[in-house]
Design a protein around this motif. Structure first.
Motif, mmCIF file in Angstrom:
data_model
loop_
_atom_site.group_PDB
_atom_site.id
_atom_site.type_symbol
_atom_site.label_atom_id
_atom_site.label_comp_id
_atom_site.label_asym_id
_atom_site.label_seq_id
_atom_site.Cartn_x
_atom_site.Cartn_y
_atom_site.Cartn_z
ATOM 1 N N TYR A 47 0.832 -1.204 0.000
ATOM 2 C CA TYR A 47 0.000 0.000 0.000
ATOM 3 C C TYR A 47 0.867 1.254 0.000
ATOM 4 O O TYR A 47 0.652 2.182 -0.792
ATOM 5 N N ILE A 48 1.867 1.286 0.866
ATOM 6 C CA ILE A 48 2.733 2.463 0.976
ATOM 7 C C ILE A 48 3.522 2.675 -0.312
ATOM 8 O O ILE A 48 3.622 3.792 -0.822
ATOM 9 N N VAL A 53 5.368 6.528 -2.144
ATOM 10 C CA VAL A 53 6.189 7.007 -1.031
ATOM 11 C C VAL A 53 7.608 6.468 -1.183
ATOM 12 O O VAL A 53 7.803 5.266 -1.360
ATOM 13 N N SER A 54 8.586 7.355 -1.127
ATOM 14 C CA SER A 54 9.974 6.908 -1.178
ATOM 15 C C SER A 54 10.337 6.257 0.152
ATOM 16 O O SER A 54 9.739 6.551 1.184
ATOM 17 N N GLU A 55 11.302 5.355 0.119
ATOM 18 C CA GLU A 55 11.740 4.639 1.318
ATOM 19 C C GLU A 55 10.555 3.965 2.008
ATOM 20 O O GLU A 55 10.330 4.109 3.212
ATOM 21 N N ALA A 56 9.804 3.200 1.217
ATOM 22 C CA ALA A 56 8.595 2.554 1.728
ATOM 23 C C ALA A 56 8.898 1.598 2.875
ATOM 24 O O ALA A 56 8.093 1.460 3.802
ATOM 25 N N GLU A 57 10.051 0.937 2.824
ATOM 26 C CA GLU A 57 10.390 0.000 3.897
ATOM 27 C C GLU A 57 10.562 0.734 5.224
ATOM 28 O O GLU A 57 10.148 0.237 6.276
ATOM 29 N N PRO A 104 10.824 18.135 -2.191
ATOM 30 C CA PRO A 104 10.586 17.187 -3.289
ATOM 31 C C PRO A 104 11.771 16.261 -3.505
ATOM 32 O O PRO A 104 12.922 16.658 -3.406
ATOM 33 N N GLU A 105 11.439 15.008 -3.795
ATOM 34 C CA GLU A 105 12.461 14.014 -4.102
ATOM 35 C C GLU A 105 12.503 13.816 -5.608
ATOM 36 O O GLU A 105 11.479 13.739 -6.265
ATOM 37 N N PHE A 106 13.715 13.696 -6.167
ATOM 38 C CA PHE A 106 13.855 13.514 -7.599
ATOM 39 C C PHE A 106 14.502 12.179 -7.948
ATOM 40 O O PHE A 106 14.851 11.934 -9.091
ATOM 41 N N ASP A 107 14.659 11.322 -6.942
ATOM 42 C CA ASP A 107 15.242 10.015 -7.215
ATOM 43 C C ASP A 107 14.279 9.194 -8.048
ATOM 44 O O ASP A 107 13.073 9.241 -7.858
#
Length: 203
Positions: A47-48, A53-57, A104-107
């Protein structure tokens, strides 16, 4: 922390019922919380991740740390426990969105895993199965075009396999409203996939 108190693991191959596992987890039995974690973590992570969402873990870990912190005050059925866990997950997703809006994340996103692997197996419509079969990056691209409330419903209902009533509880909406949001979301996804298919055929 888990394991501070020693708990008795279930004997033999008989799986304990939810009430027994919950009571043991509330007594800080490590095996019990592990069982709760393993039963829900894949769906929560799916779900995440599907929400982009970055870094879901890391966020999934935060969810279960919150579950651990609050589990002693929880009272309810297994269905209510699932709803409670996904309510926490939804709040973490909202927090992550706010953080991303500020910074903001651009990865690039990792598309190697699939949303299907992160969700529990379940039956559904052909459209549901098609959505689950797409790679994570592709699913995120499709969901990004939906309104936020539609995206919440689709990720919870289809990718995380949460029931209609549970989704209503997590999002604070009526079941009928959740059903309508899912219907509109799937119609929008169907139109987009149909349009893209037509463009490929005539491109």
């Amino acid at each position: 922390m888990i394991g501070q108190r020693r708990g008795l693991a279930p004997r033999g191959n008989v799986a304990p019922v939810f009430d027994e596992v919950l009571a043991a987890a509330q007594g800080r039995a490590g095996w019990a919380f592990t069982q709760l974690y393993e039963s829900l973590a894949p769906a929560v992570a799916g779900y995440i991740r599907a929400q982009g969402v970055s870094e879901a873990e890391d966020v999934t870990s935060e969810v279960f740390l919150a579950v651990l912190a609050g589990i002693q005050s929880f009272a309810g059925t297994e269905v209510q426990f699932r709803s409670w866990v996904f309510t926490i997950a939804h709040r973490r997703v909202v927090d992550a969105r706010r953080t991303a809006a500020r910074r903001p994340e651009f990865d690039s996103l990792d598309g190697s895993a699939t949303a299907q692997q992160d969700a529990r197996e379940c039956t559904g419509t052909a459209e549901d199965e098609a959505l689950r079969s797409l790679g994570t990056a592709r699913v995120e691209d499709l969901l990004a075009a939906l309104a936020p409330d539609q995206r919440d419903v689709v990720t919870l209902r289809i990718l995380a396999d949460v029931s209609l009533e549970e989704v209503a509880g997590v999002l604070g909406k009526r079941p009928g409203a959740v059903k309508a949001l899912q219907r509109r979301a799937m119609a929008a996804l169907r139109r987009r996939l149909s349009r893209e298919g037509s463009e490929r055929r005539h491109g």
